[in-house]
Motif scaffolding. Structure first.
Motif, PDB file in Angstrom:
ATOM      1  N   SER A  39       0.337  -0.787  -0.018  1.00 27.60           N
ATOM      2  CA  SER A  39      -0.362   0.074  -0.005  1.00 27.60           C
ATOM      3  C   SER A  39       1.067   1.272  -0.192  1.00 27.60           C
ATOM      4  CB  SER A  39      -1.385  -0.519   1.152  1.00 27.60           C
ATOM      5  OG  SER A  39      -0.185   0.078   2.719  1.00 27.60           O
ATOM      6  N   SER A  40       1.776   1.036   0.731  1.00 21.41           N
ATOM      7  CA  SER A  40       2.758   2.222   0.513  1.00 21.41           C
ATOM      8  C   SER A  40       3.637   2.817  -0.461  1.00 21.41           C
ATOM      9  CB  SER A  40       4.179   2.488   2.137  1.00 21.41           C
ATOM     10  OG  SER A  40       4.692   0.853   1.506  1.00 21.41           O
ATOM     11  N   ARG A  41       3.884   1.757  -1.295  1.00 21.14           N
ATOM     12  CA  ARG A  41       5.139   2.040  -2.059  1.00 21.14           C
ATOM     13  C   ARG A  41       3.450   2.181  -3.240  1.00 21.14           C
ATOM     14  NH1 ARG A  41       6.115  -3.674  -2.331  1.00 21.14           N
ATOM     15  NH2 ARG A  41       4.689  -4.590  -4.073  1.00 21.14           N
ATOM     16  N   GLU A  42       2.920   1.511  -3.781  1.00 19.87           N
ATOM     17  CA  GLU A  42       2.034   2.277  -4.943  1.00 19.87           C
ATOM     18  C   GLU A  42       1.923   3.835  -4.182  1.00 19.87           C
ATOM     19  OE1 GLU A  42      -2.890   1.651  -6.083  1.00 19.87           O
ATOM     20  OE2 GLU A  42      -2.107   0.425  -4.711  1.00 19.87           O
ATOM     21  N   VAL A  43       1.189   4.408  -2.908  1.00 21.97           N
ATOM     22  CA  VAL A  43       1.738   5.670  -2.246  1.00 21.97           C
ATOM     23  C   VAL A  43       2.455   6.184  -3.113  1.00 21.97           C
ATOM     24  CG1 VAL A  43       1.114   7.361  -1.104  1.00 21.97           C
ATOM     25  CG2 VAL A  43      -0.461   4.986  -1.018  1.00 21.97           C
ATOM     26  N   PHE A  44       3.451   5.472  -2.600  1.00 25.41           N
ATOM     27  CA  PHE A  44       4.889   6.482  -3.269  1.00 25.41           C
ATOM     28  C   PHE A  44       5.517   6.475  -4.512  1.00 25.41           C
ATOM     29  CE2 PHE A  44       9.224   4.965  -5.029  1.00 25.41           C
ATOM     30  CZ  PHE A  44       9.884   6.530  -4.194  1.00 25.41           C
ATOM     31  N   ILE A  45       4.992   5.446  -5.898  1.00 26.03           N
ATOM     32  CA  ILE A  45       5.160   5.660  -7.114  1.00 26.03           C
ATOM     33  C   ILE A  45       4.043   6.502  -7.348  1.00 26.03           C
ATOM     34  CG2 ILE A  45       4.495   4.229  -8.780  1.00 26.03           C
ATOM     35  CD1 ILE A  45       5.613   1.632  -7.379  1.00 26.03           C
ATOM     36  N   LEU A  46       2.869   6.347  -7.139  1.00 26.58           N
ATOM     37  CA  LEU A  46       1.782   7.832  -7.451  1.00 26.58           C
ATOM     38  C   LEU A  46       2.351   9.214  -7.452  1.00 26.58           C
ATOM     39  CD1 LEU A  46      -1.208   5.648  -6.577  1.00 26.58           C
ATOM     40  CD2 LEU A  46      -0.501   5.922  -9.116  1.00 26.58           C
ATOM     41  N   SER A  47       2.554   9.124  -6.082  1.00 21.93           N
ATOM     42  CA  SER A  47       3.051  10.342  -5.500  1.00 21.93           C
ATOM     43  C   SER A  47       4.855  10.674  -6.510  1.00 21.93           C
ATOM     44  CB  SER A  47       3.547  10.624  -4.515  1.00 21.93           C
ATOM     45  OG  SER A  47       2.728  10.479  -3.598  1.00 21.93           O
ATOM     46  N   THR A  48       5.742   9.625  -6.467  1.00 23.15           N
ATOM     47  CA  THR A  48       6.943  10.208  -7.453  1.00 23.15           C
ATOM     48  C   THR A  48       6.356  10.961  -9.308  1.00 23.15           C
ATOM     49  OG1 THR A  48       7.847   8.518  -6.627  1.00 23.15           O
ATOM     50  CG2 THR A  48       9.052   9.327  -8.116  1.00 23.15           C
ATOM     51  N   ASN A  49       5.441   9.783  -9.192  1.00 27.78           N
ATOM     52  CA  ASN A  49       5.190  10.086 -11.336  1.00 27.78           C
ATOM     53  C   ASN A  49       4.275  11.553 -10.607  1.00 27.78           C
ATOM     54  OD1 ASN A  49       6.618   7.323 -11.472  1.00 27.78           O
ATOM     55  ND2 ASN A  49       4.383   6.836 -11.298  1.00 27.78           N
TER      56      ASN A  49
END
Length: 219
Positions: free
Chosen positions: A23-33
């Motif tokens: 879940s945190s990895r998904e948020v991280f990727i979305l935020s980074t993109n």
């Protein structure tokens, strides 16, 4: 181990947990993109600064917060933004050069990663190192002179050019950064800047060891 050791490891584990937990990895990727430059700034400001602190810990035997630490972290953040841009520029440029037969092994992802890394670390890399060295030196001199004006001429005279060229440019660029960034460029694009920031921790360790062996300066 000292209290600071546990705190440093705890902060590192937080970053690892962000990447491991789905879940945190998904948020991280979305935020980074969505915000690549902000993401690059935060990653380098935190992780590269942790590398600096680790290097001082190894060199001095205790945890020391250097003068101007916040300004140094901001400089790392700016470098993170620069890295965010140039990763795309050099990887895309390597692919374009291969496609137009200006570089060999068209279609090879490994060759593209190597060419992108090599060209980046033989052109942008030395200039980035010089930028980082002179901004750190500016902070050091500014605190030494207690607010007095610092000139570029003064910084050029104070800089240890032998170590910058002989160690940072001629050793870390070809033997550390080119192979390291080749591996980084083989990763999915959303992880490249983050992993590069993690590598700055490893470099902080290498620099601390080198300093103990007689190298005086840093990248």
């Amino acid at each position: 181990m000292k209290k600071g050791d546990f705190l440093w490891i705890f902060l590192l584990l937080i970053w690892v947990a962000i990447l491991v937990i789905p879940s945190s990895r998904e948020v991280f990727i979305l935020s980074t993109n969505a915000h690549p430059y902000i993401g690059g700034f935060i990653k380098f400001a935190i992780l590269a600064s942790m590398g600096d602190l680790l290097g001082l810990r190894i060199k001095k035997g205790e945890w020391i917060i250097p003068k101007g630490f916040i300004f140094r972290a901001i400089i790392w953040g700016i470098i993170g933004m620069m890295v965010t841009l140039v990763f795309t520029v050099f990887m895309g440029g390597a692919a374009a050069a291969q496609a137009s037969n200006k570089l060999p092994f068209k279609g090879s992802q490994l060759a593209q990663a190597f060419f992108g890394s090599a060209i980046m670390n033989l052109t942008f890399g030395p200039m980035m190192m010089a930028f980082h060295r002179f901004t750190d030196l500016y902070i050091d001199v500014k605190y030494e002179k207690k607010g007095e004006k610092v000139t570029i001429h003064e910084l050029v005279d104070k800089n240890d050019w032998h170590t910058l060229v002989e160690f940072s440019w001629l050793k870390t660029c070809p033997f550390f950064w080119i192979p390291a960034h080749t591996i980084v460029f083989l990763l999915p694009s959303e992880y490249r800047v983050l992993v590069s920031a993690f590598l700055s921790i490893a470099l902080g360790l290498l620099l601390a060891i080198a300093k103990k062996g007689g190298v005086k300066n840093e990248v």
